[in-house]
Design a protein around this motif. Structure first.
Motif, PDB file in Angstrom:
ATOM      1  N   ARG A  72       0.816  -1.222   0.000  1.00 30.19           N
ATOM      2  CA  ARG A  72       0.000   0.000   0.000  1.00 30.19           C
ATOM      3  C   ARG A  72       0.848   1.271   0.000  1.00 30.19           C
ATOM      4  N   SER A  93      -4.854  -1.139  -3.547  1.00 32.89           N
ATOM      5  CA  SER A  93      -4.644  -1.393  -2.116  1.00 32.89           C
ATOM      6  C   SER A  93      -5.917  -1.081  -1.331  1.00 32.89           C
ATOM      7  N   ASP A  97      -6.939  -4.195   0.848  1.00 31.04           N
ATOM      8  CA  ASP A  97      -6.864  -3.982   2.305  1.00 31.04           C
ATOM      9  C   ASP A  97      -8.219  -4.235   2.961  1.00 31.04           C
ATOM     10  N   ARG A 152      -8.994   5.938  -0.363  1.00 33.20           N
ATOM     11  CA  ARG A 152      -9.102   4.488  -0.126  1.00 33.20           C
ATOM     12  C   ARG A 152     -10.315   4.152   0.734  1.00 33.20           C
TER      13      ARG A 152
END
Ligand SMILES: [Zn+2]
Length: 255
Positions: A72, A93, A97, A152
């Motif tokens: 990441r 990511s 994640d 994210r």
């Protein structure tokens, strides 16, 4: 870069070969956008790391060795020095994640994907293929081409805990699957669902007619059946047939 194989586990090498194959299949089916989009696969025995395509290679040039292992933060533990797309690191990511059940993610800028993403409507369950994605598609608003790392959190929120796909509004598509082969199937079917909806909407508009919408219960049932299809290990049995097509034409992706 031919020594990469000797520096990675067997499991990682297999993931590299399979992900390289997905790039070659995507190129073959006209799902690439020059070298501007990216696919990723989680490294099986290093779950915080993933493989990503570097800048400078067309999809049809990608090989198992040329994929870059990163994380990441964009680190390059094998010290390949290959440049990576910062937006790609952020986007993939975010999904990997948030979703330990996702092994692979594929992002495209195809014309059907961009067109669907530009409409003020969602992916409609008007075909068996589209129904497979019913309740499994998230929608993420365009923010910018800059890399804001806190995006994210919003990508993970918009994909949700059991999403299979994201429509990146005014941008493109992303498929997220439980294995590399199944992500290829998801991506291919997502693209076709978008293309067929656009055709159906245009035809309906031209004919002055409407779209035939199945009942909510049928859509839910079909999506559940597709989940079972994705979860069945036997479905990966189709994968060697895809690889055979590539091997006949150019086995270079395995290098
Ligand atoms: Zn993009």
């Amino acid at each position: 870069m031919t020594d990469i194989r000797s520096r990675v586990s067997e499991a990682e090498w297999e993931a590299r070969v399979n992900l390289a194959a997905v790039f070659r299949l995507a190129a073959k089916h006209d799902l690439s956008d020059l070298a501007l989009t990216h696919f990723s696969a989680r490294v099986p025995d290093e779950p915080d790391r993933f493989l990503l395509n570097p800048y400078g290679l067309m999809f049809e040039e990608i090989t198992a060795s040329s994929l870059v292992k990163t994380d990441r933060e964009g680190n390059d533990p094998l010290e390949t020095g290959s440049p990576l797309n910062a937006v790609g690191i952020m986007l993939h990511s975010a999904v990997l994640d948030a979703r330990p059940d996702v092994a692979c993610t594929a992002h495209t800028h195809t014309v059907p994907g961009m067109a669907l993403a530009s409409l003020d409507t969602e992916l409609l369950p008007i075909s068996q293929t589209a129904m497979a994605f019913h309740g499994r598609v998230g929608y993420h608003d365009w923010e910018s081409a800059e890399t804001e790392l806190d995006e994210r959190e919003r990508i993970a929120r918009d994909l949700g805990p059991d999403g299979r796909a994201l429509v990146l509004k005014n941008h493109g598509l992303l498929a997220a699957g439980p294995s590399i082969p199944m992500t290829w199937v998801l991506l291919f079917e997502l693209e076709r669902a978008c293309a067929s909806q656009l055709d159906a909407m245009a035809a309906a508009h031209a004919a002055g007619t409407g779209l035939d919408m199945p009942s909510a219960s049928i859509c839910v049932k079909t999506a559940r059946q597709f989940d079972e299809f994705l979860a069945a290990p036997a479905r990966d049995n189709d994968w060697p047939a895809y690889l055979e097509i590539l091997d006949r034409e150019d086995p270079g992706y395995r290098e």
